[in-house]
Design a protein around this motif. Structure first.
Motif, PDB file in Angstrom:
ATOM      1  N   ASP A  70      -4.913  -8.017   0.372  1.00 52.46           N
ATOM      2  CA  ASP A  70      -5.754  -7.505   1.458  1.00 52.46           C
ATOM      3  C   ASP A  70      -6.078  -8.596   2.464  1.00 52.46           C
ATOM      4  O   ASP A  70      -5.956  -8.410   3.679  1.00 52.46           O
ATOM      5  CB  ASP A  70      -7.054  -6.938   0.879  1.00 52.46           C
TER       6      ASP A  70
ATOM      7  N   HIS B 292      -8.747   0.725   1.256  1.00 51.30           N
ATOM      8  CA  HIS B 292      -8.735  -0.637   1.798  1.00 51.30           C
ATOM      9  C   HIS B 292      -9.009  -0.595   3.299  1.00 51.30           C
ATOM     10  O   HIS B 292      -8.066  -0.549   4.104  1.00 51.30           O
ATOM     11  CB  HIS B 292      -7.387  -1.297   1.542  1.00 51.30           C
TER      12      HIS B 292
ATOM     13  N   ASP C 245      -0.125   2.662   4.641  1.00 50.49           N
ATOM     14  CA  ASP C 245      -0.597   1.462   5.337  1.00 50.49           C
ATOM     15  C   ASP C 245      -0.642   1.718   6.834  1.00 50.49           C
ATOM     16  O   ASP C 245       0.385   1.731   7.508  1.00 50.49           O
ATOM     17  CB  ASP C 245       0.352   0.298   5.017  1.00 50.49           C
TER      18      ASP C 245
ATOM     19  N   ARG D 216      -6.347  -0.378   8.912  1.00 49.90           N
ATOM     20  CA  ARG D 216      -6.799  -1.500   9.728  1.00 49.90           C
ATOM     21  C   ARG D 216      -7.477  -0.933  10.974  1.00 49.90           C
ATOM     22  O   ARG D 216      -7.686   0.271  11.076  1.00 49.90           O
ATOM     23  CB  ARG D 216      -5.616  -2.405  10.075  1.00 49.90           C
TER      24      ARG D 216
ATOM     25  N   ASP E  13      -1.563   0.005   9.975  1.00 55.26           N
ATOM     26  CA  ASP E  13      -1.812  -1.367  10.413  1.00 55.26           C
ATOM     27  C   ASP E  13      -2.230  -1.383  11.880  1.00 55.26           C
ATOM     28  O   ASP E  13      -2.327  -0.333  12.534  1.00 55.26           O
ATOM     29  CB  ASP E  13      -0.550  -2.202  10.173  1.00 55.26           C
TER      30      ASP E  13
ATOM     31  N   LYS F  10      -4.670   2.019   3.087  1.00 57.29           N
ATOM     32  CA  LYS F  10      -5.231   0.960   3.928  1.00 57.29           C
ATOM     33  C   LYS F  10      -5.354   1.457   5.368  1.00 57.29           C
ATOM     34  O   LYS F  10      -4.409   2.035   5.907  1.00 57.29           O
ATOM     35  CB  LYS F  10      -4.349  -0.277   3.877  1.00 57.29           C
TER      36      LYS F  10
ATOM     37  N   TRP G 186       0.828  -1.195   0.000  1.00 54.81           N
ATOM     38  CA  TRP G 186       0.000   0.000   0.000  1.00 54.81           C
ATOM     39  C   TRP G 186       0.871   1.256   0.000  1.00 54.81           C
ATOM     40  O   TRP G 186       1.970   1.264   0.560  1.00 54.81           O
ATOM     41  CB  TRP G 186      -0.916  -0.002   1.225  1.00 54.81           C
TER      42      TRP G 186
ATOM     43  N   HIS H  26      -9.848  -2.438   6.707  1.00 58.01           N
ATOM     44  CA  HIS H  26      -9.720  -3.810   7.204  1.00 58.01           C
ATOM     45  C   HIS H  26     -10.168  -3.893   8.657  1.00 58.01           C
ATOM     46  O   HIS H  26      -9.695  -3.120   9.502  1.00 58.01           O
ATOM     47  CB  HIS H  26      -8.269  -4.289   7.125  1.00 58.01           C
TER      48      HIS H  26
END
Length: 787
Positions: free
Chosen positions: A707, A570, A529, A552, A531, A550, A526, A572
């Motif tokens: 993903d 994205h 990202d 998370r 996370d 992304k 990504w 998550h």
């Protein structure tokens, strides 16, 4: 009259004193000088350390000029609080009249070469030295290794699954002192081992593997060995025998061994600023120097950085600890074995600017505070402090961490040459660090990494970051974790904590982290990202050229006015009450959510490329006011992705931002910087729908995307992914959403066909299933209904 004269003398003395305080004193150093000299331009000192000693006793502003040449250090130049010249004066160590000045951690070798055999030469080394790296005419050579170095190889310059096989090891008479370097099994960085010998079965005995904070052993596929005499078989390789003190070298054709310059590093640090919060080193600048050739430190990389994936060696070629208003300016740092620059514990108002940092064994610039400043710290991924014992006071316990420092206008590339778990800029246990106008590329993992939320306040802006995640996986050009004191590896427990105690997620990241006006491109993950648990972020006005954004699980993220070329958003495994906002963004395809049941505070007023993508979002109950349509950019081939007048994007609040202000700003660095690859804009196509089947009341599919691999923590795209579990079903007794089914009834499961076949072949009403949940394997017994 005498009184008047006395008063005059007092004022005159004060005047002379003020002149002395404000005057600049200069000292000179030359490789051809002598430390018994006075340090004048005509009679310079020979060593930097001698000049620093004299400067320490000199009042007022001091400049130490280094004349052209190479200065070999046998110990670091150390600045303490005693070297601080005063509150409003400074000490500067710099090159004289822009002459080329090199400060090296090596020793020059004087060797007499004789032929050994098979193209290999040998020379006796008279003094006992460390042989960790070898430079010939300034170029790094390779320890004898298998497989041989190949610059085109994906990992480590070449790997092989048989690197430590019994057959290979049997060829080695005495491998003790060699090294095994391997990728992490999940491609989350790397691990390294010292070979201590062989056992009675002919296998290697190893020491190490501590270089990753998610220890899982080593990859069985991606590894290599070095410092093995029997593997000395190609040009530019070398081996040093410690017992006989003989250096063996396979020179390339045309190299004149009599005139070639051989050097080997002996120290890991070149300059050290060593103070404390109580007695800081102040107002010292190192400027205009080339710093090179330090020891590798991968075996000293042991300290875990809280619950991130990192461990760290707390050191670098330039090391700051307890510094205020100190700086590294306009220097070149290259061919360094470990970290280039490291800020440890207390540092304030320090700067790294205008530097060229390349060919570095580990990270370019690190900021790492004291774990004792962290409240309720945890260091292992699965470790946590129970809620009833959690320190719930926001922020740090002490001031022993870097804060209010700046990384500005630096060119960084070819990093992580030894240690893959590295970054251009690493931030851990620090606060309010500004990372601005840097160009970072050709790195094995993230360009910029935030290890955890402690303690936020960073501004990351106007950077150009690309060619990242080149030798690893599941990462981004910008990467962060938020495994702060509230975080748990078990998602169900974590959901409950955030639902009942939302503010716990913000106890460590007490100030928002801002990522704005950057250009990023990641071709193996990504662009941005966020996370595990990353919280309290503002992400705006970023141009994402390939990997999208992304998020998370985490809370209080605002993502607005970003452009995602050839990719999308994205989300998550979000919390139900995450409070996230995603508005005024441009995406190039439909969102790619993984287990998102609740869509935060607001997801709306965004721009999609087609009606199908927009409808898919609206069917989820979001993007009620969003729009779709063809986007006309000003000049995409030249990287200008501003939208032309009249674009439908302006109708939902998107605003153009500058496209010519990314990366380094100084002309010298601009001329040297590689250009970011500008992608062709792809026309959105409707994405194929994955096949989903019912399995005992669960909705399951093949795990086949980056993903899904990231959301589950899998080592590769394999197994069957659990999308949803129906309450009250048989599957509810042993499956959860986001599980991966790896084995059923003792049969390996790689896809849906494997799972269906395994289910049909079960005899009886009881069997075993192996799952991957919360990033670890577990076994469950399953009670089956009779067919």
């Amino acid at each position: 009259m005498k009184v008047i004269k006395k008063i005059f003398n007092v004022f005159f003395a004060l005047f002379l004193l003020s002149i002395n305080v404000e005057a600049q004193t200069t000292f000179f150093v030359s490789p051809k000088g002598n430390d018994t000299n006075q340090g004048t331009q005509a009679r310079p000192f020979a060593s930097i350390s001698r000049a620093v000693d004299v400067a320490r006793e000199t009042p007022g502003k001091v400049v130490v000029y280094l004349k052209g040449g190479t200065y070999y250090l046998n110990h670091p130049i150390v600045f303490t609080s005693e070297d601080s010249p005063g509150k409003n004066v400074s000490l500067t160590i710099r090159n004289f009249k822009n002459q080329q000045v090199t400060v090296s951690g090596s020793v020059a070798l004087h060797l007499k070469w004789t032929i050994y055999k098979n193209g290999i030469w040998q020379a006796k080394v008279e003094k006992k030295l460390i042989f960790d790296e070898l430079f010939v005419n300034g170029q790094l050579q390779h320890m004898a290794r298998y497989p041989n170095y190949n610059p085109a190889a994906h990992f480590f310059g070449g790997t092989s699954a048989d690197a430590i096989s019994k057959e290979r090891v049997a060829r080695w008479k005495s491998p003790a002192g060699g090294y095994v370097h391997a990728l992490h099994p999940c491609e989350w960085g790397d691990v390294h081992y010292l070979i201590t010998g062989k056992n009675d079965k002919g296998d290697l005995t190893l020491e190490g593997g501590w270089q990753n904070n998610r220890p899982m052993g080593m990859s069985k596929k991606y590894l290599f060995v070095e410092n093995i005499f029997e593997e000395l078989d190609t040009v530019n390789e070398w081996f040093y025998n410690k017992k006989t003190q003989i250096l063996y070298y396979y020179p390339p054709k045309g190299l004149n061994l009599k005139t070639a310059k051989f050097e080997t590093p002996q120290i890991a640090h070149l300059f050290e600023f060593r103070g404390s919060a109580a007695n800081p080193v102040q107002n010292i600048t190192v400027e205009g120097l080339t710093l090179t050739q330090t020891l590798r430190t991968f075996m000293e990389n042991k300290e875990p950085l809280l619950r991130s994936d990192w461990t760290i060696y707390r050191g670098g070629a330039v090391f700051f600890e307890g510094a205020e208003k100190c700086s590294l300016e306009n220097c070149t740092l290259h061919n360094l074995g470990g970290n280039a620059v490291f800020f440890s514990d207390f540092n304030r108002y320090c700067t790294v600017s205008g530097c060229l940092i390349s060919d570095i064994g580990a990270s370019a610039i690190c900021f790492v505070g004291d774990p004792k400043a962290v409240r309720s710290p945890c260091f292992n991924y699965y470790q946590f402090v129970p809620l009833d014992k959690l320190d719930c006071t926001p922020g740090p316990k002490t001031n022993n961490y870097p804060a209010k420092c700046e990384v500005y206008d630096n060119l960084m590339f070819n990093l992580g040459q030894v240690e893959i778990q590295s970054a251009g800029v690493e931030l851990s246990m620090c606060q309010s660090i500004t990372v601005s106008h840097n160009t970072i590329y050709d790195v094995p993992r993230a360009g910029i990494n935030v290890s955890e939320g402690t303690w936020g306040g960073h501004t990351i802006e106007y950077n150009d970051v690309f060619n990242t995640v080149e030798e690893s996986g599941d990462h981004g050009s910008f990467n962060s974790w938020g495994r702060d004191r509230y975080w748990r590896a078990d998602k169900r427990v974590l959901d409950s904590i955030v639902e009942k105690n939302f503010n716990l997620a913000l106890l460590d990241v007490v100030k928002p982290i801002t990522i704005q006006n950057n250009r990023m491109r990641c071709d193996h993950g990504w662009d941005i990202d966020l996370d595990d648990g990353s919280s309290n972020y503002i992400i705006r006005n970023n141009l994402c050229l390939n990997g999208g954004i992304k998020l998370r699980e985490g809370v209080d993220r605002v993502v607005e006015n970003n452009i995602m070329i050839n990719n999308t958003f994205h989300p998550h495994v979000w919390f139900k009450n995450c409070n996230d906002i995603f508005m005024h963004n441009i995406v190039s395809m439909g969102y790619q959510p993984i287990n998102v049941e609740s869509w935060g505070k607001e997801v709306d007023y965004n721009v999609f490329p087609d009606s199908a993508s927009l409808k898919a979002a609206q069917d989820r109950g979001i993007d009620k006011h969003s729009v779709c349509g063809r986007l006309e950019f000003v000049n995409p081939r030249a990287g200008d992705f501003r939208l032309k007048a009249g674009s439908i994007a302006f109708s939902v609040g998107f605003k153009n931002f500058a496209m010519d202000n990314f990366g380094v700003v100084s002309p010298r660095l601009k001329a040297l910087a590689k250009k970011i690859p500008i992608p062709s804009v792809h026309v959105s196509e409707k994405m194929a729908t994955d096949k989903i089947i019912d399995f005992m009341g669960a909705q399951v599919k093949n795990l086949n995307s980056l993903d899904e691999r990231s959301a589950t923590g899998m080592d590769s795209t394999r197994g069957v992914f659990v999308v949803k579990v129906t309450a009250g079903s048989v599957a509810a007794g042993f499956l959860q959403a986001n599980d991966v089914i790896l084995s059923f009834d003792n049969r390996e499961i790689n896809n849906l066909d494997d799972l269906s076949a395994a289910r049909m072949s079960v005899i009886g009403t009881n069997t075993e299933v192996v799952l991957f949940r919360n990033q670890k394997k577990l076994k469950e017994r399953v009670e089956l209904k009779m067919k």
